[in-house]
Design a protein around this motif. Structure first.
Motif, PDB file in Angstrom:
ATOM      1  N   GLU A  59       0.816  -1.208   0.000  1.00 22.95           N
ATOM      2  CA  GLU A  59       0.000   0.000   0.000  1.00 22.95           C
ATOM      3  C   GLU A  59       0.853   1.262   0.000  1.00 22.95           C
ATOM      4  OE1 GLU A  59      -3.157   0.095  -0.466  1.00 22.95           O
ATOM      5  OE2 GLU A  59      -3.346  -2.096  -0.461  1.00 22.95           O
ATOM      6  N   LEU A  60       2.015   1.196   0.631  1.00 20.14           N
ATOM      7  CA  LEU A  60       2.894   2.362   0.686  1.00 20.14           C
ATOM      8  C   LEU A  60       3.420   2.740  -0.695  1.00 20.14           C
ATOM      9  CD1 LEU A  60       4.526   4.463   2.301  1.00 20.14           C
ATOM     10  CD2 LEU A  60       6.290   2.705   2.613  1.00 20.14           C
ATOM     11  N   PHE A  61       3.802   1.746  -1.478  1.00 25.76           N
ATOM     12  CA  PHE A  61       4.430   2.013  -2.776  1.00 25.76           C
ATOM     13  C   PHE A  61       3.443   1.979  -3.948  1.00 25.76           C
ATOM     14  CE2 PHE A  61       8.224   0.728  -0.401  1.00 25.76           C
ATOM     15  CZ  PHE A  61       9.157   1.664  -0.857  1.00 25.76           C
ATOM     16  N   ALA A  62       2.219   1.518  -3.723  1.00 27.44           N
ATOM     17  CA  ALA A  62       1.291   1.291  -4.827  1.00 27.44           C
ATOM     18  C   ALA A  62       0.895   2.589  -5.521  1.00 27.44           C
ATOM     19  CB  ALA A  62       0.047   0.577  -4.319  1.00 27.44           C
ATOM     20  N   ARG A  63       0.922   2.556  -6.847  1.00 28.15           N
ATOM     21  CA  ARG A  63       0.434   3.641  -7.678  1.00 28.15           C
ATOM     22  C   ARG A  63      -0.896   3.221  -8.283  1.00 28.15           C
ATOM     23  NH1 ARG A  63       5.759   5.760 -11.102  1.00 28.15           N
ATOM     24  NH2 ARG A  63       6.676   6.973  -9.401  1.00 28.15           N
ATOM     25  N   PRO A  64      -1.673   4.171  -8.832  1.00 25.85           N
ATOM     26  CA  PRO A  64      -2.925   3.786  -9.488  1.00 25.85           C
ATOM     27  C   PRO A  64      -2.678   2.721 -10.549  1.00 25.85           C
ATOM     28  CG  PRO A  64      -2.794   6.166  -9.243  1.00 25.85           C
ATOM     29  CD  PRO A  64      -1.463   5.634  -8.820  1.00 25.85           C
ATOM     30  N   GLY A  65      -3.422   1.658 -10.491  1.00 25.18           N
ATOM     31  CA  GLY A  65      -3.248   0.563 -11.441  1.00 25.18           C
ATOM     32  C   GLY A  65      -2.507  -0.617 -10.856  1.00 25.18           C
ATOM     33  N   ASP A  66      -1.698  -0.394  -9.817  1.00 23.57           N
ATOM     34  CA  ASP A  66      -0.941  -1.494  -9.223  1.00 23.57           C
ATOM     35  C   ASP A  66      -1.859  -2.494  -8.517  1.00 23.57           C
ATOM     36  OD1 ASP A  66       1.345  -0.351 -10.147  1.00 23.57           O
ATOM     37  OD2 ASP A  66       2.109   0.308  -8.196  1.00 23.57           O
ATOM     38  N   HIS A  67      -2.964  -2.011  -7.936  1.00 16.91           N
ATOM     39  CA  HIS A  67      -3.878  -2.912  -7.231  1.00 16.91           C
ATOM     40  C   HIS A  67      -4.510  -3.907  -8.198  1.00 16.91           C
ATOM     41  CE1 HIS A  67      -3.610   0.394  -4.263  1.00 16.91           C
ATOM     42  NE2 HIS A  67      -3.810  -0.577  -3.376  1.00 16.91           N
ATOM     43  N   GLU A  68      -4.840  -3.439  -9.373  1.00 13.79           N
ATOM     44  CA  GLU A  68      -5.469  -4.334 -10.356  1.00 13.79           C
ATOM     45  C   GLU A  68      -4.517  -5.449 -10.766  1.00 13.79           C
ATOM     46  OE1 GLU A  68      -7.393  -4.093 -14.874  1.00 13.79           O
ATOM     47  OE2 GLU A  68      -7.085  -2.271 -13.679  1.00 13.79           O
ATOM     48  N   ASP A  69      -3.239  -5.114 -10.944  1.00 14.29           N
ATOM     49  CA  ASP A  69      -2.250  -6.117 -11.354  1.00 14.29           C
ATOM     50  C   ASP A  69      -1.656  -6.877 -10.176  1.00 14.29           C
ATOM     51  OD1 ASP A  69      -2.573  -5.264 -13.962  1.00 14.29           O
ATOM     52  OD2 ASP A  69      -0.855  -3.897 -13.908  1.00 14.29           O
ATOM     53  N   ARG A  70      -1.923  -6.381  -8.934  1.00 18.15           N
ATOM     54  CA  ARG A  70      -1.326  -6.969  -7.733  1.00 18.15           C
ATOM     55  C   ARG A  70       0.196  -7.046  -7.890  1.00 18.15           C
ATOM     56  NH1 ARG A  70      -4.616  -9.149  -4.126  1.00 18.15           N
ATOM     57  NH2 ARG A  70      -2.991 -10.570  -3.344  1.00 18.15           N
ATOM     58  N   ARG A  71       0.745  -5.950  -8.410  1.00 17.95           N
ATOM     59  CA  ARG A  71       2.184  -5.881  -8.635  1.00 17.95           C
ATOM     60  C   ARG A  71       2.601  -4.422  -8.555  1.00 17.95           C
ATOM     61  NH1 ARG A  71       2.367  -7.637 -13.541  1.00 17.95           N
ATOM     62  NH2 ARG A  71       2.579  -9.850 -12.979  1.00 17.95           N
ATOM     63  N   LEU A  72       3.722  -4.139  -7.925  1.00 17.34           N
ATOM     64  CA  LEU A  72       4.216  -2.773  -7.799  1.00 17.34           C
ATOM     65  C   LEU A  72       4.980  -2.386  -9.067  1.00 17.34           C
ATOM     66  CD1 LEU A  72       5.424  -2.880  -4.076  1.00 17.34           C
ATOM     67  CD2 LEU A  72       3.393  -1.716  -4.981  1.00 17.34           C
ATOM     68  N   ASN A  73       4.202  -2.125 -10.119  1.00 17.83           N
ATOM     69  CA  ASN A  73       4.825  -1.840 -11.412  1.00 17.83           C
ATOM     70  C   ASN A  73       5.671  -0.565 -11.375  1.00 17.83           C
ATOM     71  OD1 ASN A  73       3.607  -4.042 -12.863  1.00 17.83           O
ATOM     72  ND2 ASN A  73       1.678  -2.931 -12.760  1.00 17.83           N
ATOM     73  N   GLY A  74       5.158   0.464 -10.697  1.00 23.81           N
ATOM     74  CA  GLY A  74       5.897   1.719 -10.638  1.00 23.81           C
ATOM     75  C   GLY A  74       7.238   1.555  -9.953  1.00 23.81           C
ATOM     76  N   LEU A  75       7.252   0.880  -8.812  1.00 27.78           N
ATOM     77  CA  LEU A  75       8.501   0.675  -8.077  1.00 27.78           C
ATOM     78  C   LEU A  75       9.441  -0.235  -8.857  1.00 27.78           C
ATOM     79  CD1 LEU A  75      10.211   1.047  -5.556  1.00 27.78           C
ATOM     80  CD2 LEU A  75       8.995  -0.894  -4.513  1.00 27.78           C
ATOM     81  N   ALA A  76       8.886  -1.260  -9.483  1.00 29.87           N
ATOM     82  CA  ALA A  76       9.723  -2.172 -10.265  1.00 29.87           C
ATOM     83  C   ALA A  76      10.395  -1.440 -11.424  1.00 29.87           C
ATOM     84  CB  ALA A  76       8.881  -3.333 -10.791  1.00 29.87           C
ATOM     85  N   GLY A  77       9.639  -0.596 -12.131  1.00 29.09           N
ATOM     86  CA  GLY A  77      10.214   0.159 -13.241  1.00 29.09           C
ATOM     87  C   GLY A  77      11.272   1.143 -12.773  1.00 29.09           C
ATOM     88  N   PHE A  78      10.989   1.833 -11.664  1.00 29.29           N
ATOM     89  CA  PHE A  78      11.943   2.783 -11.087  1.00 29.29           C
ATOM     90  C   PHE A  78      13.244   2.071 -10.718  1.00 29.29           C
ATOM     91  CE2 PHE A  78      13.850   4.893  -7.457  1.00 29.29           C
ATOM     92  CZ  PHE A  78      13.822   6.233  -7.793  1.00 29.29           C
ATOM     93  N   ALA A  79      13.122   0.942 -10.027  1.00 32.44           N
ATOM     94  CA  ALA A  79      14.308   0.209  -9.587  1.00 32.44           C
ATOM     95  C   ALA A  79      15.081  -0.380 -10.761  1.00 32.44           C
ATOM     96  CB  ALA A  79      13.904  -0.895  -8.609  1.00 32.44           C
ATOM     97  N   LEU A  80      14.372  -0.870 -11.776  1.00 31.91           N
ATOM     98  CA  LEU A  80      15.053  -1.414 -12.950  1.00 31.91           C
ATOM     99  C   LEU A  80      15.834  -0.342 -13.697  1.00 31.91           C
ATOM    100  CD1 LEU A  80      12.493  -3.945 -14.481  1.00 31.91           C
ATOM    101  CD2 LEU A  80      14.770  -4.455 -13.562  1.00 31.91           C
TER     102      LEU A  80
END
Length: 453
Positions: A50-71
């Motif tokens: 919940e801390l890192f989740a961006r809009p859309g992450d809940h639907e995918d159940r994946r922290l896409n924003g954080l994953a992209g940032f870290a990659l």
């Protein structure tokens, strides 16, 4: 505390991992790679999600924003490794690219808790990003045993450039494009780090101060939108630090006189259908269309002056020709702007290709009043460049730069009459016209420069 602010703070905390790059050496990318794996495949619920989740992450159940940032950060970290035949990205640049984006976002969200004013929000982003980038570079250099007080101005300049580029890209892209912003900033700072070297503290302070003042005035007077203001500030800062005060004076002459000309009798021009859109506030496309060539010229000048071997034939000629190209492109932009803004106020315009009478506002239409105004603008730029830039020979340089401005203005009219609208946008035509002015300036100046060098 809002969720957006908490999330920005969490991303900034992750970005702070970059400070360990010198200690990790070849494994500098490892912490970010681990974060990317956890964000993409492990953390799919709970407080951390919940801390890192961006809009859309809940639907995918994946922290896409954080994953992209870290990659993106991990990718830049890999570039700090030493490969045979390749120059590694400095750890300081790696740190600046990651920290400017993350802490810029944090600064923006902090300001948003108090106001939604667009200028204030962007200012918060740039201020926080510049501070974090400067401190981060200094910390990384100290950890590597390479810190010196004399390098702080360079750190501040690179951080400010990174902050401005990141703010500009963030203003025209989506939040999910942060990885693209980070990588773009990283590569640009890598380039500029190789061009600046030791930068005088006074030059950096004055350059950034003048650039910020230009941005505030242009926005306050509605002469530019926020993205347009950011573009102008970036160009001004690069002109001062990579070129010098004279280069800034040339650039500011165009921005200031051009803005005043745009606002002059604006309502009358609006009624005639020849006024600049958006109430005269110029956006990024318009600013870049008029000044992108000047940007390339000043970067090329810095590269030639720093990287060319003085023993090479004509090594001393290239920087001066690029200075003439810079002045010629700005003179062309000035001439075109004044010819359009003043010429549009008069009746009986004629198409430049056939001299047939056409309606006011027709692409490629000219009036003798507009042509005179354009020539006067080109001469003004020529005079400023001749006396304040390293062109050599005031009177000949003035004539060359003014002539280059006239060439660019004419090319703009010819393109407007033939291909603008159907094949090229107004911004593309402006770019080609300023390119013509730059080339004309360099070509006409060649005999003069060779005789001096």
């Amino acid at each position: 505390m809002t969720h957006r602010l908490r999330r920005a703070g969490a991303f900034a905390a992750v970005a702070t991992l970059v400070l360990g790059a010198p200690a990790l050496g070849p494994a500098a990318a490892a912490p970010f790679a681990l974060v990317a794996v956890l964000a993409a495949f492990v953390v799919d619920e709970g407080p951390l999600f919940e801390l890192f989740a961006r809009p859309g992450d809940h639907e995918d159940r994946r922290l896409n924003g954080l994953a992209g940032f870290a990659l993106a950060a991990a990718g830049l970290g890999i570039l700090t490794m030493e490969f045979p035949g390749a120059v590694p990205m400095p750890d300081t640049v790696f740190a600046a690219a990651v920290l400017t984006l993350a802490y810029g976002n944090l600064g923006r969200e902090l300001v948003r808790t108090a106001t939604t004013d667009e200028f204030a929000v962007v200012a918060g982003f740039v201020a926080a990003a510049t501070l974090a980038g400067t401190v981060g570079q200094a910390f990384v250099a100290a950890l590597a045993g390479e810190f010196s007080v004399g390098a702080v101005p360079e750190y501040a300049f690179l951080a400010a450039v990174g902050a401005l580029v990141a703010a500009l890209l963030r203003s025209i892209l989506f939040g999910r494009d942060d990885p693209l912003v980070m990588v773009s900033v990283g590569f640009l700072l890598w380039l500029f780090a190789g061009l600046t070297g030791t930068v005088p503290a006074v030059l950096v302070a004055v350059g950034l101060g003048l650039a910020v003042a230009l941005g505030w005035v242009s926005y306050a007077l509605d002469a530019a939108s926020v993205p347009g203001m950011l573009t102008g500030v970036l160009l001004a800062a690069l002109s001062v630090v990579l070129g010098g005060y004279g280069w800034f004076a040339v650039l500011i002459s165009f921005f200031s006189v051009g803005a005043l000309a745009t606002k002059y009798r604006y309502e009358e021009k609006r009624a005639r259908g020849v006024a600049e859109g958006n109430d005269g506030a110029r956006g990024t496309g318009n600013v870049l269309g008029n000044a992108a060539v000047a940007l390339f010229a000043v970067v090329g000048y810095a590269a030639a002056a720093r990287l060319l071997d003085p023993a090479l034939p004509l090594a001393g000629v290239a920087p001066t020709l690029l200075a003439f190209a810079f002045a010629g492109s700005v003179a062309a932009a000035m001439a075109d702007t004044l010819s359009s803004e003043f010429g549009g106020l008069y009746d009986a315009p004629r198409l430049v290709t056939t001299f047939e009478p056409v309606e006011p506002g027709t692409d490629g239409a000219v009036t003798w009043q507009g042509e005179l105004a354009g020539l006067a603008g080109a001469a003004l730029v020529g005079a400023i460049a001749a006396f304040l830039m390293p062109l050599g020979g005031a009177a000949p340089a003035l004539v060359v730069v003014a002539g280059a401005g006239f060439v660019g203005m004419t090319v703009d009219s010819l393109l407007g009459a033939t291909v603008e609208g159907e094949r090229l946008t107004n911004q593309a035509v402006n770019f080609l016209a300023t390119l013509a002015g730059a080339l004309a300036g360099a070509v006409m100046a060649f005999p003069l420069v060779v005789s001096i060098v």
